[in-house]
Structures are given as C-alpha cells and as structure tokens.
Write a protein that holds these residues in place. Structure first.
Motif, mmCIF file in Angstrom:
data_model
loop_
_atom_site.group_PDB
_atom_site.id
_atom_site.type_symbol
_atom_site.label_atom_id
_atom_site.label_comp_id
_atom_site.label_asym_id
_atom_site.label_seq_id
_atom_site.Cartn_x
_atom_site.Cartn_y
_atom_site.Cartn_z
ATOM 1 N N ILE A 5 0.901 -1.152 0.000
ATOM 2 C CA ILE A 5 0.000 0.000 0.000
ATOM 3 C C ILE A 5 0.933 1.193 0.000
ATOM 4 O O ILE A 5 1.693 1.394 0.954
ATOM 5 C CB ILE A 5 -0.925 0.014 1.225
ATOM 6 N N MET A 6 0.910 1.967 -1.064
ATOM 7 C CA MET A 6 1.837 3.078 -1.195
ATOM 8 C C MET A 6 1.498 4.187 -0.216
ATOM 9 O O MET A 6 0.314 4.410 0.103
ATOM 10 C CB MET A 6 1.796 3.638 -2.618
ATOM 11 N N ARG A 7 2.514 4.884 0.233
ATOM 12 C CA ARG A 7 2.315 6.012 1.135
ATOM 13 C C ARG A 7 1.616 7.152 0.401
ATOM 14 O O ARG A 7 1.705 7.248 -0.812
ATOM 15 C CB ARG A 7 3.632 6.466 1.736
ATOM 16 N N LYS A 8 0.926 7.984 1.136
ATOM 17 C CA LYS A 8 0.144 9.053 0.525
ATOM 18 C C LYS A 8 0.967 10.301 0.260
ATOM 19 O O LYS A 8 0.584 11.136 -0.522
ATOM 20 C CB LYS A 8 -1.055 9.397 1.389
ATOM 21 N N LYS A 9 2.086 10.456 0.910
ATOM 22 C CA LYS A 9 2.932 11.645 0.701
ATOM 23 C C LYS A 9 4.311 11.270 0.266
ATOM 24 O O LYS A 9 4.806 10.255 0.501
ATOM 25 C CB LYS A 9 3.016 12.460 1.995
#
Length: 73
Positions: A69-73
């Motif tokens: 799950i990729m980071r949002k920032k």
C-alpha cells in the motif's frame, strides 16, 4: 534494517553516495550485514529500479509474492 535476528531482516535502505558508487562499497556493506546474522535469516528488501541488476549480481532472487500500500505523501 529491522530484524528479529532469527527469521527475517527487512532492509529499507542501503545507499552509497553517487561519487562513490561503482567502487565495490555496496558488496562490502552487504557482507558486514550478513556476518551479523545467521544463514537462517531471510533478507527482504525493496529496490530502486536502477539497482535491480546490483541485487541480482549479489545473489538475491527477485520475489513475485509481495504486496504494498503506497504512502500518501
């Protein structure tokens, strides 16, 4: 690196300053890390796309069973 010293070692980053890349520093660092852990520990790492060949040459197998799950920032 995060490890339990018995099953898994997750390597988040291994970086060598660009001016020093290609001088054999990376393999020396890896050998030092491997000496600290038993041969029963599995090494898990994420690679930058430009470093894929390096890890293959060091004997690492490319895994196809990972999720993220990729980071949002």
């Amino acid at each position: 690196m995060v490890t339990d010293f018995s099953y898994c070692a997750y390597i988040s980053d291994l970086a060598v300053k660009k001016d020093y890349q290609g001088r054999g520093i990376d393999p020396v660092l890896w050998e030092k890390v491997k000496k600290e852990l038993s041969d029963e520990v599995t090494f898990v790492l994420l690679s930058a796309s430009g470093a894929m060949d390096f890890y293959s040459k060091q004997g690492y197998d490319q895994a196809d069973n990972a999720f993220r799950i990729m980071r949002k920032k």
